[in-house]
Design a protein around this motif. Structure first.
Motif, PDB file in Angstrom:
ATOM      1  N   ARG A  90      -6.157   6.100  -8.480  1.00 34.46           N
ATOM      2  CA  ARG A  90      -6.081   6.157 -10.107  1.00 34.46           C
ATOM      3  C   ARG A  90      -4.440   5.562 -10.816  1.00 34.46           C
ATOM      4  O   ARG A  90      -4.802   4.825 -11.284  1.00 34.46           O
ATOM      5  CB  ARG A  90      -6.077   7.778 -10.316  1.00 34.46           C
ATOM      6  N   GLY A  91      -3.732   6.140  -9.892  1.00 34.73           N
ATOM      7  CA  GLY A  91      -2.300   5.130 -10.165  1.00 34.73           C
ATOM      8  C   GLY A  91      -2.703   3.600 -10.345  1.00 34.73           C
ATOM      9  O   GLY A  91      -1.728   3.129 -11.485  1.00 34.73           O
ATOM     10  N   ALA A 106       1.381   3.785 -17.961  1.00 31.86           N
ATOM     11  CA  ALA A 106       2.041   3.654 -17.749  1.00 31.86           C
ATOM     12  C   ALA A 106       3.068   5.913 -16.670  1.00 31.86           C
ATOM     13  O   ALA A 106       2.746   5.111 -15.112  1.00 31.86           O
ATOM     14  CB  ALA A 106       3.792   2.976 -17.742  1.00 31.86           C
ATOM     15  N   ASP A 107       2.851   6.206 -18.083  1.00 29.86           N
ATOM     16  CA  ASP A 107       3.235   7.138 -16.777  1.00 29.86           C
ATOM     17  C   ASP A 107       2.216   8.078 -15.949  1.00 29.86           C
ATOM     18  O   ASP A 107       2.763   8.520 -14.990  1.00 29.86           O
ATOM     19  CB  ASP A 107       3.434   8.458 -18.338  1.00 29.86           C
ATOM     20  N   GLU A 108       0.831   7.777 -16.419  1.00 27.67           N
ATOM     21  CA  GLU A 108       0.036   8.004 -15.861  1.00 27.67           C
ATOM     22  C   GLU A 108      -0.420   7.625 -14.624  1.00 27.67           C
ATOM     23  O   GLU A 108      -0.378   7.990 -13.496  1.00 27.67           O
ATOM     24  CB  GLU A 108      -1.619   7.983 -15.826  1.00 27.67           C
ATOM     25  N   PRO A 128       0.769   2.248   3.854  1.00 29.46           N
ATOM     26  CA  PRO A 128       1.023   0.506   3.141  1.00 29.46           C
ATOM     27  C   PRO A 128       0.676   1.097   1.260  1.00 29.46           C
ATOM     28  O   PRO A 128       1.245  -0.198   1.422  1.00 29.46           O
ATOM     29  CB  PRO A 128       0.752   0.132   4.139  1.00 29.46           C
ATOM     30  N   LEU A 129      -1.006   1.204   1.505  1.00 31.95           N
ATOM     31  CA  LEU A 129      -1.130   0.454   0.065  1.00 31.95           C
ATOM     32  C   LEU A 129      -0.363   1.545  -0.282  1.00 31.95           C
ATOM     33  O   LEU A 129      -0.380   0.774  -1.887  1.00 31.95           O
ATOM     34  CB  LEU A 129      -2.248   0.885  -0.081  1.00 31.95           C
ATOM     35  N   LEU A 130       0.116   2.420  -0.713  1.00 33.13           N
ATOM     36  CA  LEU A 130       0.429   3.252  -1.759  1.00 33.13           C
ATOM     37  C   LEU A 130       1.820   2.703  -2.162  1.00 33.13           C
ATOM     38  O   LEU A 130       2.975   2.300  -3.397  1.00 33.13           O
ATOM     39  CB  LEU A 130       0.821   4.534  -1.008  1.00 33.13           C
ATOM     40  N   ASP A 131       2.798   2.320  -0.650  1.00 29.29           N
ATOM     41  CA  ASP A 131       4.110   2.167  -0.691  1.00 29.29           C
ATOM     42  C   ASP A 131       3.837   0.296  -1.589  1.00 29.29           C
ATOM     43  O   ASP A 131       5.053   0.122  -2.325  1.00 29.29           O
ATOM     44  CB  ASP A 131       4.385   1.197   0.815  1.00 29.29           C
ATOM     45  N   PHE A 132       3.104  -0.583  -1.853  1.00 31.74           N
ATOM     46  CA  PHE A 132       2.895  -1.952  -2.335  1.00 31.74           C
ATOM     47  C   PHE A 132       2.482  -2.078  -3.895  1.00 31.74           C
ATOM     48  O   PHE A 132       3.175  -2.030  -4.489  1.00 31.74           O
ATOM     49  CB  PHE A 132       1.187  -2.721  -1.703  1.00 31.74           C
ATOM     50  N   ARG A 133       1.632  -0.429  -3.859  1.00 31.50           N
ATOM     51  CA  ARG A 133       1.781  -0.022  -5.239  1.00 31.50           C
ATOM     52  C   ARG A 133       2.703   0.367  -6.082  1.00 31.50           C
ATOM     53  O   ARG A 133       2.966  -0.042  -7.792  1.00 31.50           O
ATOM     54  CB  ARG A 133      -0.106   0.864  -5.664  1.00 31.50           C
ATOM     55  N   ARG A 134       3.788   0.991  -5.628  1.00 30.30           N
ATOM     56  CA  ARG A 134       4.167   1.591  -5.925  1.00 30.30           C
ATOM     57  C   ARG A 134       5.776   0.394  -6.363  1.00 30.30           C
ATOM     58  O   ARG A 134       6.932   0.276  -7.229  1.00 30.30           O
ATOM     59  CB  ARG A 134       4.824   2.733  -5.374  1.00 30.30           C
TER      60      ARG A 134
END
Length: 260
Positions: A90-91, A106-108, A128-134
């Motif tokens: 979702r992010g 952006a807030d969502e 690792p994918l979460l870190d990349f998207r952040r």
């Protein structure tokens, strides 16, 4: 899995087929292969969502299809890791919508990725994918290069440990972009070259043209012109995707206008 960019000889035939279609910009066909499983299998639902979101990023189209797939993935998630992975998707979809000016979400995006971070176990394969998207949000929306670099480095380390070569190609590319912005040409060339090498070895055709253009930005002429010409050939071969690459493939004056 092949659908994530690895191509081991013993990959399931379905994943091999998904990867081949995805790499050639046939996201709808790849998603159709997963559809019979996506109603009950959280992993298949997440993968189908990721494919349709990638289509949005590369073409600027298909937002409703991606949203519908995401809602299905969220509805059938059972464990914290599955719910966290769905929140990560979702992010990413909200990030893509914001980046391409479809709608400011952006807030969502930030809230969803924070939820994913809270749900995913420290050792989760999705970390690792979460870190990349952040890192993407820090780099392209929040304009925070230091935060982006830290997130990309965490993702890079995780991708290396897990052998996720497609993600590794992306972390190389984005770390190189930060280096280029700071005038570190040697570091930028190395990162862009590694990203391109991995994508070529994997056969990730749809991601190769952007990698060629990124490397061209760090190379002098005439090498830069050769790289742009090769990117243009692939761009035309794949039917004009990614669509946002078109301004970068024109004459110098047009490329400058497209970048403004």
């Amino acid at each position: 899995m092949s659908g994530s960019g690895t191509t081991a000889d013993d990959d399931p035939p379905l994943q091999t087929a998904v990867w081949r279609l995805r790499s050639r910009a046939c996201w709808l066909d790849a998603a159709a292969l997963l559809e019979p499983h996506a109603a009950t299998d959280p992993a298949a639902a997440l993968q189908r969502t990721a494919l349709l979101t990638e289509r949005c990023l590369y073409t600027g189209q298909g937002w409703t299809d991606a949203e519908d797939a995401l809602r299905t993935a969220e509805a059938i998630a059972r464990t914290d890791d599955e719910r966290g992975a769905a929140a990560c998707e979702r992010g990413h979809l909200a990030y893509a919508s914001t980046l391409l000016a479809n709608r400011d979400r952006a807030d969502e995006a930030s809230v969803a990725l924070s939820r994913a971070a809270a749900l995913l176990a420290p050792t989760s394969p999705a970390r690792p994918l979460l870190d990349f998207r952040r890192g993407l949000i820090a780099q392209n929306i929040a304009d925070s290069p230091q935060s982006a670099r830290a997130a990309f480095r965490r993702s890079h380390a995780g991708a290396t440990t897990r052998g996720d070569r497609l993600l590794l190609s992306s972390t190389w590319r984005h770390l190189a972009a930060l280096a280029l912005h700071e005038g570190e040409l040697a570091e930028a060339r190395h990162g862009f070259s590694e990203s391109l090498r991995i994508r070529e070895e994997l056969g990730f055709l749809v991601g190769t043209a952007p990698a060629l253009i990124s490397l061209a930005d760090a190379e002098p002429e005439p090498e830069a012109a050769r790289l742009r010409a090769e990117a243009g050939r692939l761009f035309r071969l794949l039917g004009g995707v990614p669509t946002w690459l078109a301004p970068r493939l024109g004459p110098p004056a047009q490329r400058a206008a497209g970048a403004s």
